[in-house]
Write a protein that holds these residues in place. Sequence first.
Motif, PDB file in Angstrom:
ATOM      1  N   LEU A  90       0.553   9.433 -11.732  1.00  0.00           N
ATOM      2  CA  LEU A  90       0.778   8.787 -13.026  1.00  0.00           C
ATOM      3  C   LEU A  90      -0.074   7.521 -13.181  1.00  0.00           C
ATOM      4  N   ILE A  91      -0.203   6.778 -12.105  1.00  0.00           N
ATOM      5  CA  ILE A  91      -1.021   5.561 -12.171  1.00  0.00           C
ATOM      6  C   ILE A  91      -2.493   5.908 -12.369  1.00  0.00           C
ATOM      7  N   PHE A  92      -2.991   6.890 -11.610  1.00  0.00           N
ATOM      8  CA  PHE A  92      -4.408   7.248 -11.710  1.00  0.00           C
ATOM      9  C   PHE A  92      -4.771   7.889 -13.045  1.00  0.00           C
ATOM     10  N   THR A  93      -3.804   8.522 -13.696  1.00  0.00           N
ATOM     11  CA  THR A  93      -4.076   9.189 -14.971  1.00  0.00           C
ATOM     12  C   THR A  93      -3.514   8.407 -16.151  1.00  0.00           C
ATOM     13  N   LEU A  94      -3.237   7.136 -15.957  1.00  0.00           N
ATOM     14  CA  LEU A  94      -2.640   6.325 -17.013  1.00  0.00           C
ATOM     15  C   LEU A  94      -3.461   6.304 -18.307  1.00  0.00           C
ATOM     16  N   PRO A  95      -4.789   6.144 -18.262  1.00  0.00           N
ATOM     17  CA  PRO A  95      -5.539   6.151 -19.528  1.00  0.00           C
ATOM     18  C   PRO A  95      -5.407   7.472 -20.298  1.00  0.00           C
ATOM     19  N   VAL A  96      -5.475   8.578 -19.576  1.00  0.00           N
ATOM     20  CA  VAL A  96      -5.327   9.885 -20.240  1.00  0.00           C
ATOM     21  C   VAL A  96      -3.908  10.034 -20.776  1.00  0.00           C
ATOM     22  N   PHE A 152       0.442  14.221 -21.164  1.00  0.00           N
ATOM     23  CA  PHE A 152      -0.230  14.588 -19.920  1.00  0.00           C
ATOM     24  C   PHE A 152       0.746  14.590 -18.743  1.00  0.00           C
ATOM     25  N   THR A 153       1.899  13.978 -18.912  1.00  0.00           N
ATOM     26  CA  THR A 153       2.922  13.992 -17.872  1.00  0.00           C
ATOM     27  C   THR A 153       3.378  15.418 -17.574  1.00  0.00           C
ATOM     28  N   PHE A 154       3.372  16.276 -18.587  1.00  0.00           N
ATOM     29  CA  PHE A 154       3.710  17.683 -18.363  1.00  0.00           C
ATOM     30  C   PHE A 154       2.723  18.329 -17.408  1.00  0.00           C
ATOM     31  N   VAL A 155       1.454  17.993 -17.547  1.00  0.00           N
ATOM     32  CA  VAL A 155       0.422  18.527 -16.656  1.00  0.00           C
ATOM     33  C   VAL A 155       0.664  18.033 -15.233  1.00  0.00           C
TER      34      VAL A 155
END
Length: 119
Positions: free
Chosen positions: A56-62, A70-73
Amino acid sequence: MKRYIVNLLVTTLAVLFVVWVLDWVQIDPGQNKYIVGLKVAFVLSILNAFIRPLMLIFTLPVNILTLGLFTFVINAVVILFADSIVSGFHVAGFWAALFFSILLSLTTTFLESILGIEQ
């Protein structure tokens, strides 16, 4: 500790229910489904405690750009990771993992509300 065990058992019941509902997610016939369900619930609890927050931290911008969808992914990727760890538990692919994670969340929430378990 008691709360964790109760949540683990509720998640185990939810995993078994979702495996029963979805054809894309299976437990090997030669395996004890209750033991495999408990293993899946335990592995998911460990992955959700350690790996999911990092993702979640690494994909925060997306995640911000997609308004949290994107949390579903990320949830589906965690399910696929659990599939690779637990022997006897198989998910057909990404979409199956996505539906599995959604149904697992709904089922767990439903069971917790019936049993009166607070988070």
